[in-house]
Motif scaffolding. Structure first.
Motif, short mmCIF file in Angstrom:
data_model
loop_
_atom_site.label_atom_id
_atom_site.label_comp_id
_atom_site.label_asym_id
_atom_site.label_seq_id
_atom_site.Cartn_x
_atom_site.Cartn_y
_atom_site.Cartn_z
N GLY A 125 51.64 18.45 -9.49
CA GLY A 125 51.17 18.44 -10.88
C GLY A 125 50.15 17.35 -11.14
N LEU A 126 50.40 16.16 -10.60
CA LEU A 126 49.46 15.06 -10.81
C LEU A 126 48.16 15.28 -10.06
N LEU A 127 48.21 15.96 -8.92
CA LEU A 127 46.96 16.29 -8.22
C LEU A 127 46.12 17.28 -9.04
N ILE A 128 46.76 18.21 -9.69
CA ILE A 128 46.05 19.15 -10.55
C ILE A 128 45.40 18.41 -11.72
N VAL A 129 46.16 17.51 -12.34
CA VAL A 129 45.62 16.69 -13.43
C VAL A 129 44.44 15.87 -12.93
N ALA A 130 44.56 15.30 -11.73
CA ALA A 130 43.48 14.49 -11.17
C ALA A 130 42.22 15.33 -10.94
N VAL A 131 42.37 16.54 -10.46
CA VAL A 131 41.22 17.43 -10.26
C VAL A 131 40.51 17.68 -11.58
N LEU A 132 41.26 17.94 -12.62
CA LEU A 132 40.66 18.21 -13.93
C LEU A 132 39.94 16.97 -14.47
N VAL A 133 40.55 15.81 -14.30
CA VAL A 133 39.93 14.56 -14.78
C VAL A 133 38.68 14.23 -13.97
N VAL A 134 38.74 14.41 -12.66
CA VAL A 134 37.56 14.15 -11.83
C VAL A 134 36.43 15.10 -12.22
N HIS A 135 36.76 16.35 -12.51
CA HIS A 135 35.73 17.30 -12.95
C HIS A 135 35.07 16.82 -14.24
N ILE A 136 35.86 16.36 -15.18
CA ILE A 136 35.31 15.83 -16.43
C ILE A 136 34.37 14.67 -16.14
#
Length: 100
Positions: A22-33
């Motif tokens: 779950g935190l890796l998914i959140v990290a991907v979204l934040v890095v994309h931003i």
């Protein structure tokens, strides 16, 4: 070693693995931003991979807000998706630990 202790370790391992995913998914979204806000080259392999993964995990929210400023739209849309993923992860991990 007692059976209960072994089961508890397995539940803790599962909960930890789910939290990591779950935190890796959140990290991907934040890095994309961050990449979009900083005007990263969209043709770059890393940026393209992150964008593709973010589109996979956006929960259909990539066009929820449509402002004239595209960066603001990305921040809001993917930011909301990141928050929802964080909440989902927290709830699922809590449920797994409670059931176990």
């Amino acid at each position: 070693m007692a059976v209960g202790t072994t089961a508890r370790r397995g539940i803790d391992l599962l909960a930890g693995l789910l939290r990591l995913i779950g935190l890796l998914i959140v990290a991907v979204l934040v890095v994309h931003i961050v990449l979009v806000v900083l005007d990263a080259n969209p043709a770059n392999t890393f940026a393209a991979t992150i964008a593709s993964l973010a589109d996979t995990f956006d929960l259909g929210l990539s066009n929820l807000f449509q402002y004239s400023e595209p960066k603001l739209s990305v921040i809001l849309n993917y930011g909301v998706a990141a928050i929802i993923w964080f909440v989902i992860t927290s709830v699922v991990v809590r449920l797994v630990r409670r059931i176990g």
